[in-house]
Design an enzyme around this catalytic site. Structure first.
Site, PDB file in Angstrom:
ATOM      1  N   ASP A 182       0.838  -1.203   0.000  1.00 38.78           N
ATOM      2  CA  ASP A 182       0.000   0.000   0.000  1.00 38.78           C
ATOM      3  C   ASP A 182       0.872   1.252   0.000  1.00 38.78           C
ATOM      4  O   ASP A 182       2.097   1.182   0.034  1.00 38.78           O
ATOM      5  CB  ASP A 182      -0.965  -0.001   1.193  1.00 38.78           C
ATOM      6  CG  ASP A 182      -0.270  -0.293   2.520  1.00 38.78           C
ATOM      7  OD1 ASP A 182       0.893   0.130   2.689  1.00 38.78           O
ATOM      8  OD2 ASP A 182      -0.880  -0.942   3.384  1.00 38.78           O
TER       9      ASP A 182
ATOM     10  N   ARG B  37       2.113   7.877 -16.499  1.00 40.67           N
ATOM     11  CA  ARG B  37       2.420   6.813 -17.464  1.00 40.67           C
ATOM     12  C   ARG B  37       1.076   6.310 -17.967  1.00 40.67           C
ATOM     13  O   ARG B  37       0.226   5.868 -17.191  1.00 40.67           O
ATOM     14  CB  ARG B  37       3.214   5.695 -16.795  1.00 40.67           C
ATOM     15  CG  ARG B  37       3.578   4.525 -17.733  1.00 40.67           C
ATOM     16  CD  ARG B  37       2.539   3.429 -17.709  1.00 40.67           C
ATOM     17  NE  ARG B  37       2.969   2.221 -18.414  1.00 40.67           N
ATOM     18  CZ  ARG B  37       2.219   1.152 -18.567  1.00 40.67           C
ATOM     19  NH1 ARG B  37       0.992   1.120 -18.084  1.00 40.67           N
ATOM     20  NH2 ARG B  37       2.676   0.093 -19.194  1.00 40.67           N
TER      21      ARG B  37
ATOM     22  N   ASP C 136      -1.243   3.792 -19.964  1.00 44.43           N
ATOM     23  CA  ASP C 136      -1.270   2.400 -20.386  1.00 44.43           C
ATOM     24  C   ASP C 136      -1.883   2.269 -21.780  1.00 44.43           C
ATOM     25  O   ASP C 136      -2.821   2.986 -22.140  1.00 44.43           O
ATOM     26  CB  ASP C 136      -2.100   1.595 -19.376  1.00 44.43           C
ATOM     27  CG  ASP C 136      -2.081   0.107 -19.636  1.00 44.43           C
ATOM     28  OD1 ASP C 136      -1.000  -0.490 -19.544  1.00 44.43           O
ATOM     29  OD2 ASP C 136      -3.154  -0.458 -19.931  1.00 44.43           O
TER      30      ASP C 136
ATOM     31  N   ASN D 249      -7.856   3.354 -21.450  1.00 46.25           N
ATOM     32  CA  ASN D 249      -8.258   2.512 -22.577  1.00 46.25           C
ATOM     33  C   ASN D 249      -9.440   1.612 -22.242  1.00 46.25           C
ATOM     34  O   ASN D 249     -10.239   1.278 -23.119  1.00 46.25           O
ATOM     35  CB  ASN D 249      -7.076   1.641 -23.015  1.00 46.25           C
ATOM     36  CG  ASN D 249      -7.456   0.647 -24.102  1.00 46.25           C
ATOM     37  OD1 ASN D 249      -7.728   1.028 -25.230  1.00 46.25           O
ATOM     38  ND2 ASN D 249      -7.496  -0.634 -23.752  1.00 46.25           N
ATOM     39  N   HIS D 250      -9.578   1.199 -20.974  1.00 46.91           N
ATOM     40  CA  HIS D 250     -10.538   0.155 -20.636  1.00 46.91           C
ATOM     41  C   HIS D 250     -10.904   0.230 -19.160  1.00 46.91           C
ATOM     42  O   HIS D 250     -10.280   0.953 -18.384  1.00 46.91           O
ATOM     43  CB  HIS D 250      -9.942  -1.223 -20.950  1.00 46.91           C
ATOM     44  CG  HIS D 250      -8.654  -1.475 -20.209  1.00 46.91           C
ATOM     45  ND1 HIS D 250      -7.418  -1.266 -20.784  1.00 46.91           N
ATOM     46  CD2 HIS D 250      -8.405  -1.879 -18.935  1.00 46.91           C
ATOM     47  CE1 HIS D 250      -6.475  -1.542 -19.898  1.00 46.91           C
ATOM     48  NE2 HIS D 250      -7.048  -1.919 -18.769  1.00 46.91           N
TER      49      HIS D 250
ATOM     50  N   ARG E 273       5.976 -10.487 -11.096  1.00 45.81           N
ATOM     51  CA  ARG E 273       5.387  -9.491 -10.193  1.00 45.81           C
ATOM     52  C   ARG E 273       5.438  -9.974  -8.749  1.00 45.81           C
ATOM     53  O   ARG E 273       4.512  -9.762  -7.972  1.00 45.81           O
ATOM     54  CB  ARG E 273       3.943  -9.206 -10.605  1.00 45.81           C
ATOM     55  CG  ARG E 273       3.787  -8.743 -12.042  1.00 45.81           C
ATOM     56  CD  ARG E 273       2.334  -8.709 -12.480  1.00 45.81           C
ATOM     57  NE  ARG E 273       2.197  -8.219 -13.855  1.00 45.81           N
ATOM     58  CZ  ARG E 273       1.026  -8.056 -14.463  1.00 45.81           C
ATOM     59  NH1 ARG E 273      -0.105  -8.337 -13.833  1.00 45.81           N
ATOM     60  NH2 ARG E 273       0.985  -7.604 -15.701  1.00 45.81           N
TER      61      ARG E 273
ATOM     62  N   GLU F 273       2.654   3.669 -23.084  1.00 47.15           N
ATOM     63  CA  GLU F 273       3.121   2.309 -23.347  1.00 47.15           C
ATOM     64  C   GLU F 273       2.635   1.866 -24.720  1.00 47.15           C
ATOM     65  O   GLU F 273       1.437   1.724 -24.952  1.00 47.15           O
ATOM     66  CB  GLU F 273       2.588   1.346 -22.278  1.00 47.15           C
ATOM     67  CG  GLU F 273       2.976  -0.103 -22.524  1.00 47.15           C
ATOM     68  CD  GLU F 273       1.827  -1.087 -22.313  1.00 47.15           C
ATOM     69  OE1 GLU F 273       2.105  -2.290 -22.251  1.00 47.15           O
ATOM     70  OE2 GLU F 273       0.657  -0.657 -22.235  1.00 47.15           O
TER      71      GLU F 273
ATOM     72  N   HIS G 228       6.701  -5.056 -15.742  1.00 48.28           N
ATOM     73  CA  HIS G 228       5.680  -5.985 -15.261  1.00 48.28           C
ATOM     74  C   HIS G 228       5.013  -6.801 -16.366  1.00 48.28           C
ATOM     75  O   HIS G 228       4.243  -7.716 -16.061  1.00 48.28           O
ATOM     76  CB  HIS G 228       4.610  -5.203 -14.502  1.00 48.28           C
ATOM     77  CG  HIS G 228       3.913  -4.169 -15.340  1.00 48.28           C
ATOM     78  ND1 HIS G 228       4.548  -3.004 -15.736  1.00 48.28           N
ATOM     79  CD2 HIS G 228       2.674  -4.129 -15.877  1.00 48.28           C
ATOM     80  CE1 HIS G 228       3.705  -2.296 -16.474  1.00 48.28           C
ATOM     81  NE2 HIS G 228       2.573  -2.956 -16.577  1.00 48.28           N
ATOM     82  N   ASP G 229       5.277  -6.483 -17.621  1.00 45.78           N
ATOM     83  CA  ASP G 229       4.645  -7.183 -18.732  1.00 45.78           C
ATOM     84  C   ASP G 229       5.599  -8.099 -19.481  1.00 45.78           C
ATOM     85  O   ASP G 229       5.258  -8.598 -20.560  1.00 45.78           O
ATOM     86  CB  ASP G 229       4.033  -6.172 -19.720  1.00 45.78           C
ATOM     87  CG  ASP G 229       2.773  -5.524 -19.187  1.00 45.78           C
ATOM     88  OD1 ASP G 229       2.034  -6.187 -18.432  1.00 45.78           O
ATOM     89  OD2 ASP G 229       2.525  -4.351 -19.507  1.00 45.78           O
TER      90      ASP G 229
ATOM     91  N   ASP H  35     -13.715  -2.101 -23.499  1.00 43.91           N
ATOM     92  CA  ASP H  35     -12.931  -1.094 -24.215  1.00 43.91           C
ATOM     93  C   ASP H  35     -13.700   0.224 -24.297  1.00 43.91           C
ATOM     94  O   ASP H  35     -14.812   0.274 -24.832  1.00 43.91           O
ATOM     95  CB  ASP H  35     -12.628  -1.610 -25.627  1.00 43.91           C
ATOM     96  CG  ASP H  35     -11.473  -0.886 -26.280  1.00 43.91           C
ATOM     97  OD1 ASP H  35     -10.356  -0.987 -25.765  1.00 43.91           O
ATOM     98  OD2 ASP H  35     -11.696  -0.220 -27.304  1.00 43.91           O
TER      99      ASP H  35
ATOM    100  N   HIS I 267      -3.638   1.367 -28.278  1.00 46.55           N
ATOM    101  CA  HIS I 267      -4.999   0.861 -28.417  1.00 46.55           C
ATOM    102  C   HIS I 267      -6.058   1.938 -28.222  1.00 46.55           C
ATOM    103  O   HIS I 267      -7.233   1.627 -27.989  1.00 46.55           O
ATOM    104  CB  HIS I 267      -5.200  -0.302 -27.440  1.00 46.55           C
ATOM    105  CG  HIS I 267      -4.240  -1.424 -27.675  1.00 46.55           C
ATOM    106  ND1 HIS I 267      -4.386  -2.299 -28.727  1.00 46.55           N
ATOM    107  CD2 HIS I 267      -3.097  -1.778 -27.037  1.00 46.55           C
ATOM    108  CE1 HIS I 267      -3.378  -3.161 -28.709  1.00 46.55           C
ATOM    109  NE2 HIS I 267      -2.583  -2.866 -27.706  1.00 46.55           N
TER     110      HIS I 267
END
Length: 704
Positions: free
Chosen positions: A72, A246, A248, A158-159, A394, A276, A346-347, A218, A252
């Site tokens: 946290d 940042r 994301d 984006n979503h 992660r 990204e 992380h991806d 989306d 897209h």
């Protein structure tokens, strides 16, 4: 699902009740002198067990990496206050998306997954209570700023969250809330706030923008309600004192909508923003370059990332490939020094594996920390954390030791970005190379840094014939021999005496004299309308105000907000919209270099969807849009907008494109067909359209 088994903290009330944050950290547009530390909030440190989830969503020992583990904002505050970041040289923290996420546990073929990562938003105007309250977030900002540390938030417009068109009971059905008020769910989306075109197959840019990313609901950005919502939501976080964003999944979302969103941010409280846009190994995408050069935000540097991993981690390329990447990207991006460089995140699989030794990681860190761009370190890299795939990459932070070699590589090199402007702002030149050895020079004005890396951990290299810009003298390794480097001697003309670069060694030699003539190193924000306050960083500006030039337009007097030897704040002039070089002329009439790439907008922006029917094309032709304002190319075919799309939101021979254009403006425009250098214009009179003062609109015409 399983909502009944979760402990959900009491819902928050108004988002306007919180203590005023400390926003004293200087220069939120320029991160060139910073080193970013990317951390997953849930995996970093649990500072307040009272806000932990309970029941099936929580893994107290973090043995199940798909559940919440308790990290946290208080845990981050604790490490700020005990100087963990300061001692490492970190000056910016990139934290997980802070907004309220879904509480459902999503079941995928028997695997339970929670929103611990922060990317399954439900309300962008509330906090994730498992991370903390608005008070906790303000405390985080204040604690960071007290240590001169900036805070970057992840943000994913984006979503929302996973959803199924045919099953409204799946998870939380992608529901989007506005400070507690439901706007829409994915099923029964009467106002069309989401796209309903199925999942993307990644086959084209259009397919990725207007179809769902996996099963995530989306967002349809071509709606006034969503446009207003995301502008208001980011303003809330800007008001809390964040220093960077940042974004994301920028690949897209429509470029036009994002440019309009960035324009709103720059008008309100501009901060350094980077997106990204994933690129695979050896992938070079002109759309990626176009986005970085035109959207108003920078990007994570995946070309750098993938090449560094090839050279230092996987041994599938050589130093020649690394040098080629650095040269090509310097030409492709207008602000290459704003790209955020990294070796893992992380991806993707972590850089360190059982087959990749510590020294390979340390050499990759040395390169990243001294190369062009803004370096970002993924949490735990300083402790050689391993882990492949999601969620293995992660894992929880396992140690806060400050004795590892990787920690100390960062500690020694990070401060050089502030003390040596060549590392923050300099150009890059290859000075000596073979398959395993790369020696490059960064130069800015009279400041120089020379970096030497030998990735071969079995054989030393004899370095002869090295020419540098260093004055004659002896230079010690700024790493203090931490990675096996030693001193070098430089004679007249910058020629270094032959020396041995040990196996697996890296060294940094530098020279930082006073700068008496002006050199511009950074301009930010890179996009704005007349009246925008633009910050210019560099060296040798002097203490007395001179003149700033946007192209040939001179700005002086009252339009100079402040003038210091290393920084100028100036009001962008009321000049013709377009892309400008920025330079300064000192009070002593000495001119600086010209810094490329400030995009002066016609005015405040709105996103408009342009649609043209009956535009048939021959093989090789594409349809573009051009018009009377700079945002539409000023009638210049080479600057026309497109190529337009014709598959997802409309079908050939109808074409469409979402474009950022000036608000409350009478536009004149036409569509053209381009096939290489051949341009075919519409006939007839210009199309006309007056844009709204805010919100979203669509204009549909027939090809003439």
């Amino acid at each position: 699902m399983l909502l009944a088994s979760l402990h959900i903290p009491a819902l928050q009330g108004s988002t306007t009740v919180y203590a005023a944050p400390d926003t004293s950290v200087a220069n939120k547009q320029n991160f060139s002198t910073d080193v970013i530390y990317q951390l997953f909030t849930d995996r970093f440190r649990n500072g307040n067990t009272a806000n932990d989830p309970t029941g099936a969503a929580f893994s107290a020992s973090c043995t199940n990496l798909r559940l919440y583990c308790g990290g946290d904002w208080q845990g981050i505050i604790d490490k700020i206050n005990d100087n963990y970041f300061t001692n490492m040289g970190i000056t910016a923290l990139w934290i997980s998306q802070p907004v309220e996420n879904i509480y459902s546990i999503v079941n995928y073929s028997g695997t339970s997954i929670t929103s611990y990562h922060g990317y399954w938003a439900r309300d962008f105007k509330r906090t994730n209570p498992y991370f903390g309250s608005f008070t906790d977030f303000t405390n985080l900002i204040n604690a960071a700023h007290a240590k001169n540390i900036k805070v970057i938030i992840d943000f994913a417009p984006n979503h929302t969250s996973p959803a199924m068109e045919t099953n409204s009971a799946f998870a939380e059905n992608g529901r989007l809330y506005d400070n507690g008020t439901l706007l829409a769910g994915y099923t029964g989306d009467m106002n069309g706030l989401f796209h309903h075109n199925g999942g993307t197959d990644f086959s084209s840019l259009e397919n990725g923008i207007y179809k769902n990313l996996y099963d995530l609901a989306d967002i349809n950005h071509n709606k006034t309600i969503t446009d207003t919502y995301f502008k208001d939501a980011i303003k809330l976080w800007l008001d809390l004192g964040i220093d960077g964003i940042r974004v994301d999944a920028v690949k897209h979302m429509p470029l036009g909508w994002q440019k309009n969103w960035m324009s709103a941010i720059n008008e309100y409280k501009p901060v350094f923003t980077f997106g990204e846009w994933f690129l695979g190994v050896n992938e070079v995408d002109p759309n990626n370059h176009k986005f970085a050069n035109e959207s108003g935000m920078s990007l994570l540097d995946f070309q750098f990332n993938q090449k560094v991993r090839q050279v230092f981690r996987d041994n599938t390329d050589t130093m020649y490939g690394l040098d080629s990447m650095l040269s090509s990207t310097a030409a492709s991006y207008h602000q290459v020094n704003d790209l955020v460089t990294f070796i893992d995140n992380h991806d993707m699989d972590r850089f360190k594996t059982s087959s990749v030794n510590n020294r390979s990681l340390e050499l990759a860190l040395a390169l990243t920390l001294t190369s062009r761009g803004v370096p970002a370190i993924y949490y735990g890299t300083e402790h050689y954390l391993t882990g492949n795939g999601d969620p293995g990459n992660r894992g929880p932070m396992t140690s806060f030791s400050q004795t590892t070699t990787a920690f100390n590589v960062i500690k020694k090199l990070a401060p050089l970005r502030k003390s040596n402007p060549a590392i923050a702002y300099g150009t890059t030149q290859q000075r000596w190379i073979n398959n395993d050895v790369y020696i490059f020079e960064r130069k800015f004005g009279n400041s120089v840094a020379v970096v030497a890396i030998n990735r071969n951990q079995s054989a030393s290299a004899s370095i002869g014939g090295l020419l540098t810009s260093l004055p004659a003298g002896t230079y010690t390794d700024a790493l203090g021999g931490l990675l096996g480097g030693s001193s070098i001697s430089v004679g007249s003309g910058g020629a270094a005496s032959t020396f041995t670069l040990a196996a697996g060694a890296a060294a940094v030699w530098q020279y930082t004299p006073a700068q008496t003539s002006p050199v511009v190193g950074h301009v930010g924000p890179v996009m704005g309308k007349a009246g925008t306050v633009v910050t210019i960083d560099g060296r040798g500006f002097g203490g007395t105000a001179g003149t700033v030039y946007f192209g040939t337009t001179a700005v002086s007097g009252a339009q100079i907000v402040s003038w210091e030897d290393t920084q100028i704040k100036v009001i962008a002039p009321a000049a013709a919209a377009g892309l400008y070089q920025v330079k300064i002329r000192t009070a002593g009439a000495v001119d600086s270099n010209a810094y490329n790439g400030f995009n002066l907008l016609t005015g405040s922006q709105v996103s408009i969807r342009f649609v043209v029917n009956n535009a048939t094309t021959a093989l090789g032709e594409n349809v573009y849009l051009v018009g009377n304002v700079a945002e539409l190319g000023s009638w210049t075919p080479a600057k026309a907008i497109g190529p337009m799309f014709n598959t997802v939101m409309a079908a050939y021979p109808t074409w469409y494109y979402d474009v950022s254009v000036p608000a409350n403006t009478a536009l004149q425009f036409k569509f053209i067909k381009k096939n290489g250098s051949t341009v075919t214009w519409e006939s007839g009179s210009n199309h006309t359209f007056t844009t709204p003062s805010s919100g979203i609109a669509t204009i549909t015409v027939n090809w003439q």
